[in-house]
Design a protein around this motif. Structure first.
Motif, mmCIF file in Angstrom:
data_model
loop_
_atom_site.group_PDB
_atom_site.id
_atom_site.type_symbol
_atom_site.label_atom_id
_atom_site.label_comp_id
_atom_site.label_asym_id
_atom_site.label_seq_id
_atom_site.Cartn_x
_atom_site.Cartn_y
_atom_site.Cartn_z
ATOM 1 N N UNK A 233 0.833 -1.196 0.000
ATOM 2 C CA UNK A 233 0.000 0.000 0.000
ATOM 3 C C UNK A 233 0.877 1.259 0.000
ATOM 4 N N UNK A 234 1.941 1.246 0.788
ATOM 5 C CA UNK A 234 2.824 2.419 0.854
ATOM 6 C C UNK A 234 3.554 2.630 -0.458
ATOM 7 N N UNK A 235 3.763 1.565 -1.209
ATOM 8 C CA UNK A 235 4.432 1.676 -2.509
ATOM 9 C C UNK A 235 3.479 2.234 -3.564
ATOM 10 N N UNK A 236 2.323 1.629 -3.673
ATOM 11 C CA UNK A 236 1.393 2.023 -4.726
ATOM 12 C C UNK A 236 0.797 3.422 -4.488
ATOM 13 N N UNK A 237 0.789 3.863 -3.251
ATOM 14 C CA UNK A 237 0.263 5.194 -2.949
ATOM 15 C C UNK A 237 1.386 6.216 -2.754
ATOM 16 N N UNK A 238 2.551 5.879 -3.291
ATOM 17 C CA UNK A 238 3.658 6.821 -3.427
ATOM 18 C C UNK A 238 4.110 7.420 -2.098
ATOM 19 N N UNK A 239 4.523 6.536 -1.200
ATOM 20 C CA UNK A 239 4.989 6.995 0.116
ATOM 21 C C UNK A 239 6.487 6.779 0.288
ATOM 22 N N UNK A 240 7.235 7.005 -0.787
ATOM 23 C CA UNK A 240 8.699 6.922 -0.798
ATOM 24 C C UNK A 240 9.238 5.490 -0.700
ATOM 25 N N UNK A 241 8.367 4.522 -0.782
ATOM 26 C CA UNK A 241 8.798 3.126 -0.758
ATOM 27 C C UNK A 241 8.579 2.506 -2.130
ATOM 28 N N UNK A 242 9.256 1.389 -2.383
ATOM 29 C CA UNK A 242 9.126 0.768 -3.700
ATOM 30 C C UNK A 242 9.412 -0.727 -3.621
ATOM 31 N N UNK A 243 8.813 -1.455 -4.562
ATOM 32 C CA UNK A 243 9.103 -2.871 -4.771
ATOM 33 C C UNK A 243 9.784 -2.987 -6.130
ATOM 34 N N UNK A 244 11.000 -3.500 -6.137
ATOM 35 C CA UNK A 244 11.813 -3.553 -7.347
ATOM 36 C C UNK A 244 11.907 -4.977 -7.872
ATOM 37 N N UNK A 245 11.590 -5.156 -9.151
ATOM 38 C CA UNK A 245 11.760 -6.447 -9.803
ATOM 39 C C UNK A 245 13.102 -6.449 -10.527
ATOM 40 N N UNK A 246 14.015 -7.282 -10.066
ATOM 41 C CA UNK A 246 15.331 -7.337 -10.686
ATOM 42 C C UNK A 246 16.337 -7.983 -9.761
ATOM 43 N N UNK A 247 17.574 -7.929 -10.162
ATOM 44 C CA UNK A 247 18.621 -8.616 -9.406
ATOM 45 C C UNK A 247 19.670 -7.638 -8.898
ATOM 46 N N UNK A 248 20.098 -7.886 -7.673
ATOM 47 C CA UNK A 248 21.226 -7.144 -7.115
ATOM 48 C C UNK A 248 22.498 -7.794 -7.647
ATOM 49 N N UNK A 249 23.299 -7.005 -8.364
ATOM 50 C CA UNK A 249 24.503 -7.546 -9.007
ATOM 51 C C UNK A 249 25.758 -7.342 -8.161
ATOM 52 N N UNK A 250 25.720 -6.322 -7.293
ATOM 53 C CA UNK A 250 26.909 -6.025 -6.497
ATOM 54 C C UNK A 250 26.518 -5.187 -5.289
ATOM 55 N N UNK A 251 27.119 -5.504 -4.144
ATOM 56 C CA UNK A 251 27.002 -4.684 -2.939
ATOM 57 C C UNK A 251 28.413 -4.231 -2.583
ATOM 58 N N UNK A 252 28.579 -2.916 -2.438
ATOM 59 C CA UNK A 252 29.915 -2.375 -2.199
ATOM 60 C C UNK A 252 29.844 -1.270 -1.146
ATOM 61 N N UNK A 253 30.606 -1.385 -0.061
ATOM 62 C CA UNK A 253 30.615 -0.321 0.954
ATOM 63 C C UNK A 253 31.132 0.997 0.361
ATOM 64 N N UNK A 254 30.526 2.121 0.766
ATOM 65 C CA UNK A 254 30.998 3.440 0.358
ATOM 66 C C UNK A 254 32.019 3.956 1.375
ATOM 67 N N UNK A 255 33.001 4.698 0.921
ATOM 68 C CA UNK A 255 34.027 5.207 1.863
ATOM 69 C C UNK A 255 33.438 6.005 3.010
ATOM 70 N N UNK A 256 32.381 6.777 2.755
ATOM 71 C CA UNK A 256 31.815 7.602 3.810
ATOM 72 C C UNK A 256 30.716 6.929 4.602
#
Length: 516
Positions: A233-256
């Protein structure tokens, strides 16, 4: 000392089998690493609310019918050992289940050895040897593994080790305040986690390679349940949340601080998208931990090595004498029926108990004599499909069987249909197998869309086209499928109308037996 059976794990399945073996005076022992039964539920689900329903007020007085709406009780003749006495909540607390399992173990006299962690299982000419953490070796002719899926399943994503895990992350929502959060995994654990963070996180994305599958459409209760889908409900009513269809290809820590994620959307030709998050939580399900088996008895694994491969008798396909009980048996009906859940596998455990009794104790499958007439057979089948909880819960997986041979008939309840097809009950001239099933395309239509063409209620002439749950009776002659009959669906699941259900079934049985 050697036992006939060693059960590994004192969760719901291990206790169910122990209670049945105890009742029959069998030689067994249960080894449990925890200090009490149900160790898995001391930690999971992380947010402590079960998704297994607990409907106390059903309107039924028949205990068998009440079990259709009671997804947490184990099978017992003791009315005091029902979970409905432990909670009134429709979705109960995990701690209530722990209290119930402890009482069940005590009341049934289950012979459980707690604080006994199995570290190695091997096999030789004399049977199985099970080594525990204290250095003691237990021996048994047969081992039944009822440990569940105790190991977190981590997808092979580069950098995934930098993410937080569902089994260990801090569930306090306030720790996510004003943060961008990625939840990897679109099952109930993923959405349970996302839903808990809605009031505190700034942005929540739930990602996975496939579209969300809703349990109310697929009828597989392991898909996303309504109790966990408020996030949609929070996704479809545009409450800054989302459901993404796809694959995570890489997770990388940021320096900051935080993370850089490379994401590839499904069904597009777009190149990799770079996304940034403060926290990442991996909620990608669980798998079977096979590390305790040495090479002498390591079972074959299937479904991305998440489950042990099993025969229709719940036995390892590669290690004779090694059996499985509980949620591990969902390998047999993966994402199709209910073997992954208490309300399903409790019947599978009872079936396993009967398989073991037939194989090793000269005890045939329980049966009752029945007049071999079409009227008696159809009446017996109609009576059972209208009250059985096993057929209701284990739809398409467990069925009732009427065997007609040599002028006699016998009724055998709750037989796994794959075990029957594998010759588990032996040969017979005629067999009628009754199951409850959904239509073949039931998961492709919107059950709330009344414009979808569907078979009318109590339409006997078109019952075979029904998409909703309804009885199916198949006739086998000398082990070969000869004919199939569908009973018309009914809004309140009453399949006993004389002209709609009983008479057509009687005519079907009569035609099948003609000339016998």
């Amino acid at each position: 000392m050697a036992h006939d059976y060693l059960i590994i794990g004192a969760g719901p399945a291990g206790l169910q089998l122990a209670a049945l073996l105890e009742r029959d005076g069998r030689d067994y022992a249960v080894l449990e690493r925890g200090t009490g039964p149900g160790t898995f539920f001391t930690r999971y689900p992380r947010h402590r609310t079960l998704i297994s329903i607990n409907k106390v007020h059903t309107g039924f007085s028949d205990p068998e019918q009440r079990l259709r709406m009671d997804w947490n009780s184990l099978l017992t003749d003791d009315p005091d050992l029902l979970f409905t006495r432990y909670s009134d909540r429709y979705f109960p607390a995990a701690d209530d289940l722990l209290r119930y399992l402890a009482d069940f173990a005590a009341a049934t006299g289950a012979r459980v050895h707690y604080d006994t962690e199995v570290t190695r299982i091997s096999r030789d000419d004399d049977g199985f040897a099970v080594l525990d953490g204290g250095g003691r070796t237990w021996r048994a002719a047969r081992v039944v593994v009822a440990t569940g899926v105790s190991q977190l399943h981590l997808p092979p994503i580069p950098g995934i080790e930098h993410a937080e895990r569902y089994d260990t992350f801090d569930t306090d929502p306030e720790s996510f305040t004003d943060q961008r959060v990625l939840v990897i995994g679109k099952g109930n654990s993923g959405f349970e986690t996302a839903d808990s963070l809605v009031e505190h996180a700034a942005v929540i994305h739930v990602a996975g390679p496939h579209s969300v599958r809703l349990a109310w459409q697929t009828h597989y209760v392991g898909h996303l349940r309504a109790v966990n889908n408020n996030f949609l409900d929070t996704y479809q009513l545009k409450s800054e949340n989302a459901v993404l269809d796809g694959t995570v290809e890489l997770v990388e820590p940021r320096p900051g601080g935080g993370f850089r994620v490379l994401f590839r959307y499904a069904r597009t030709v777009e190149s990799l998208r770079e996304l940034e998050y403060d926290r990442i939580v991996v909620c990608t399900g669980f798998r079977f931990d096979a590390s305790v088996f040495d090479d002498s008895c390591r079972p074959a694994l299937v479904i991305d090595d998440r489950f042990p491969e099993q025969t229709p008798a719940y036995e390892s396909t590669t290690v004779p004498g090694l059996y499985f009980a509980g949620t591990l048996t969902q390998q047999r009906d993966f994402k199709k029926s209910t073997s992954g859940f208490i309300h399903g596998f409790r019947y599978g455990v009872r079936a396993l108990h009967r398989v073991l009794a037939a194989r090793h104790h000269d005890t045939p499958w329980p049966s009752t004599a029945l007049a071999p007439s079409p009227e008696a057979i159809s009446d017996a089948l109609v009576a059972r499909v209208n009250r059985s909880s096993a057929l209701w819960q284990q739809f398409a997986v467990i069925g009732d069987v009427v065997t007609v041979s040599g002028g006699t008939a016998r009724y055998e309840e709750e037989v796994p249909v794959a075990y029957l097809a594998d010759g588990g009950l032996g040969p017979a001239e005629h067999r009628f197998v009754a199951t409850l099933e959904y239509g073949p395309d039931h998961d492709t239509v919107d059950p709330f869309d009344i414009t979808v063409p569907r078979v009318a209620e109590n339409d006997a002439a078109n019952a075979q086209d029904a998409s909703y749950l309804h009885p199916v009776v198949r006739h086998y002659r000398d082990g070969v499928l000869a004919a199939t009959h569908h009973l018309a669906e009914n809004l309140e699941n009453h399949w006993d109308l004389p002209a709609v259900h009983q008479q057509p079934l009687t005519a079907f049985v009569k035609e099948c037996l003609a000339g016998a």
